[in-house]
Design a protein around this motif. Structure first.
Motif, PDB file in Angstrom:
ATOM      1  N   SER A  28      46.953  44.645  43.537  1.00  0.00           N
ATOM      2  CA  SER A  28      46.567  44.289  42.064  1.00  0.00           C
ATOM      3  C   SER A  28      44.964  44.271  41.796  1.00  0.00           C
ATOM      4  O   SER A  28      44.161  43.770  42.935  1.00  0.00           O
ATOM      5  CB  SER A  28      46.621  42.655  42.316  1.00  0.00           C
TER       6      SER A  28
ATOM      7  N   LYS B  21      41.367  43.753  40.022  1.00  0.00           N
ATOM      8  CA  LYS B  21      40.977  42.281  39.528  1.00  0.00           C
ATOM      9  C   LYS B  21      40.987  42.414  37.959  1.00  0.00           C
ATOM     10  O   LYS B  21      40.600  43.452  37.276  1.00  0.00           O
ATOM     11  CB  LYS B  21      39.287  42.046  39.790  1.00  0.00           C
ATOM     12  N   GLY B  22      41.289  41.276  37.396  1.00  0.00           N
ATOM     13  CA  GLY B  22      41.396  41.062  35.875  1.00  0.00           C
ATOM     14  C   GLY B  22      42.357  40.019  35.646  1.00  0.00           C
ATOM     15  O   GLY B  22      43.572  39.987  35.799  1.00  0.00           O
ATOM     16  N   GLY B  23      41.965  39.025  34.945  1.00  0.00           N
ATOM     17  CA  GLY B  23      42.850  38.039  34.817  1.00  0.00           C
ATOM     18  C   GLY B  23      43.114  37.107  35.939  1.00  0.00           C
ATOM     19  O   GLY B  23      42.784  37.209  37.051  1.00  0.00           O
ATOM     20  N   ARG B  24      43.651  35.935  35.806  1.00  0.00           N
ATOM     21  CA  ARG B  24      44.103  35.034  37.147  1.00  0.00           C
ATOM     22  C   ARG B  24      45.040  35.760  37.988  1.00  0.00           C
ATOM     23  O   ARG B  24      45.040  35.296  39.200  1.00  0.00           O
ATOM     24  CB  ARG B  24      44.731  33.892  36.480  1.00  0.00           C
ATOM     25  N   ASP B  25      45.841  36.531  37.540  1.00  0.00           N
ATOM     26  CA  ASP B  25      46.920  37.285  38.481  1.00  0.00           C
ATOM     27  C   ASP B  25      46.841  38.620  38.558  1.00  0.00           C
ATOM     28  O   ASP B  25      47.909  39.140  39.300  1.00  0.00           O
ATOM     29  CB  ASP B  25      48.190  37.028  37.721  1.00  0.00           C
ATOM     30  N   GLY B  26      45.698  39.229  38.124  1.00  0.00           N
ATOM     31  CA  GLY B  26      45.413  40.640  38.608  1.00  0.00           C
ATOM     32  C   GLY B  26      46.348  41.595  37.619  1.00  0.00           C
ATOM     33  O   GLY B  26      47.097  41.083  37.032  1.00  0.00           O
ATOM     34  N   ARG B  27      46.308  43.028  37.810  1.00  0.00           N
ATOM     35  CA  ARG B  27      46.808  43.819  37.265  1.00  0.00           C
ATOM     36  C   ARG B  27      47.739  44.932  38.438  1.00  0.00           C
ATOM     37  O   ARG B  27      47.014  45.339  39.068  1.00  0.00           O
ATOM     38  CB  ARG B  27      46.076  44.663  36.317  1.00  0.00           C
TER      39      ARG B  27
ATOM     40  N   GLU C 274      48.483  52.610  37.459  1.00  0.00           N
ATOM     41  CA  GLU C 274      48.706  51.123  36.936  1.00  0.00           C
ATOM     42  C   GLU C 274      49.918  51.153  36.683  1.00  0.00           C
ATOM     43  O   GLU C 274      50.751  52.124  36.301  1.00  0.00           O
ATOM     44  CB  GLU C 274      47.899  50.850  35.730  1.00  0.00           C
TER      45      GLU C 274
ATOM     46  N   PRO D  31      53.741  43.504  34.541  1.00  0.00           N
ATOM     47  CA  PRO D  31      52.140  43.456  34.563  1.00  0.00           C
ATOM     48  C   PRO D  31      51.239  43.034  35.710  1.00  0.00           C
ATOM     49  O   PRO D  31      50.437  43.230  35.875  1.00  0.00           O
ATOM     50  CB  PRO D  31      51.980  42.210  33.288  1.00  0.00           C
ATOM     51  N   THR D  32      52.179  42.097  36.489  1.00  0.00           N
ATOM     52  CA  THR D  32      51.578  41.518  37.548  1.00  0.00           C
ATOM     53  C   THR D  32      52.692  41.685  38.761  1.00  0.00           C
ATOM     54  O   THR D  32      53.860  41.931  38.525  1.00  0.00           O
ATOM     55  CB  THR D  32      51.396  40.177  37.575  1.00  0.00           C
TER      56      THR D  32
END
Length: 336
Positions: A5, A7-13, A26, A32-33
């Motif tokens: 994942s 880094k990006g947002g609470r739950d990553g990408r 990606e 998405p997660t």
């Protein structure tokens, strides 16, 4: 297949990573997660596998993979349950303080439920406000489950393991005795743990993964010196199927549950306490075990717990000497 994942947002990408950890693509068009992928694994996994296969063939060409850019594979999880599957480790704890090991410890797993709302990425620092708390690393294996029904058998539990990785289960040793004396378990003594850069599907591990155990040398370096070289599959009293069945005896588990093995621990070849890696032994996966062995052999501990600016590295190599799960590489910093 290897998943990570960014880094990006609470739950990553969610990203799919090449087998040699050199590139990634990606996976947002599929899920998405990672949690979203686990929620619908039977439908999503084949599409992720296709991405992985294409990436390893170089079509499309992936982007350069940098572990420092990663969040934990699951930055937050619905559940984190950590066992103590290596009874050798527990036996050394008891021996160091002159206490007998109850026979039940060989038949009934020890498991506690830890904080799962914020895992550290593999290169995120360990935040330590007070060195007197006795900060310790604990190198462990983790698995991630699909939905697990209540009353699952050991064999069925193994079949529901979707991903495997490593963790640095950080412990504040000097806070543990007072917490346990209350009779209600860990809390302040268990801060955020650091997960390996990638999680790997069982089929990608070949013969390393068998009978609910991960076999291979779990390498631990402290301040760039070898500290632990124990084999994660040896001396594991309770395999992951047994741990998961124990957890699910009275309740079901949600997809994305992370289950830890506890500190990986091997006895010495002569059956005695492990010897330091510097002396040709297998060393230790946590500082506490080194201190326990020192107490047993010399009457007192010698190795200090982690201090600010100390560096911990945890990884497992494949047959070509490449880290399978990436490398947990953390420094201890002054806490906020």
């Amino acid at each position: 297949m290897k998943l990570a994942s960014l880094k990006g947002g609470r739950d990553g990408r969610l990203v799919v990573v090449s087998n040699d950890l050199s590139t990634y693509v990606e996976a947002g068009t599929v899920a998405p997660t990672l949690q979203a992928a686990l929620d619908d694994w039977s439908a999503v996994a084949p599409r992720l596998e296709q991405l992985a296969s294409n990436l390893d063939r170089g079509s499309p060409a992936g982007l350069p993979f940098h572990e420092a850019a990663l969040a934990a594979p699951l930055p937050r999880a619905y559940q984190w349950a950590d066992g103590s599957a290596y009874v050798n480790h527990v036996a050394l704890v008891r021996q160091a303080r002159g206490a007998e090991l109850p026979d039940s410890f060989w038949h009934d797993p020890l498991i506690y439920q830890g904080g799962s709302d914020g895992f550290l990425g593999s290169h995120d620092p360990i935040s330590l406000s007070n060195e007197d708390w006795g900060c310790d690393m604990e190198a462990e294996v983790v698995v991630v489950t699909d939905d697990v029904p209540q009353g699952v058998s050991r064999e069925a539990a193994i079949s529901l393991i979707r991903l495997i990785g490593l963790v640095n289960d950080v412990s504040l040793r000097n806070l543990i005795p007072a917490e346990l004396a209350k009779g209600f378990g860990f809390y302040q003594s268990k801060p955020a743990s650091g997960l390996s850069s990638v999680f790997v599907t069982p089929d990608s591990l070949g013969p390393r993964w068998r009978d609910g155990k991960l076999y291979g040398t779990l390498k631990v370096d402290l301040n760039d010196q070898p500290f632990g070289r124990a084999d994660a599959g040896i001396d594991m009293t309770f395999d992951f199927g047994t741990l998961i069945a124990h957890l699910a005896a009275t309740r079901s588990l949600a997809a994305g549950t992370i289950v830890g093995s506890g500190t990986v621990s091997n006895r010495d070849a002569n059956g005695g306490p492990g010897r330091p890696a510097a002396d040709g032994g297998l060393g230790y996966s946590c500082i506490a075990e080194a201190r326990m062995v020192q107490t047993i052999l010399t009457g007192g501990p010698a190795t200090p717990f982690l201090k600010h600016d100390d560096r911990v590295r945890i990884w497992m190599d494949d047959e070509d000497g490449r880290p399978i799960f990436g490398t947990i590489d953390q420094k201890v910093k002054v806490g906020q």
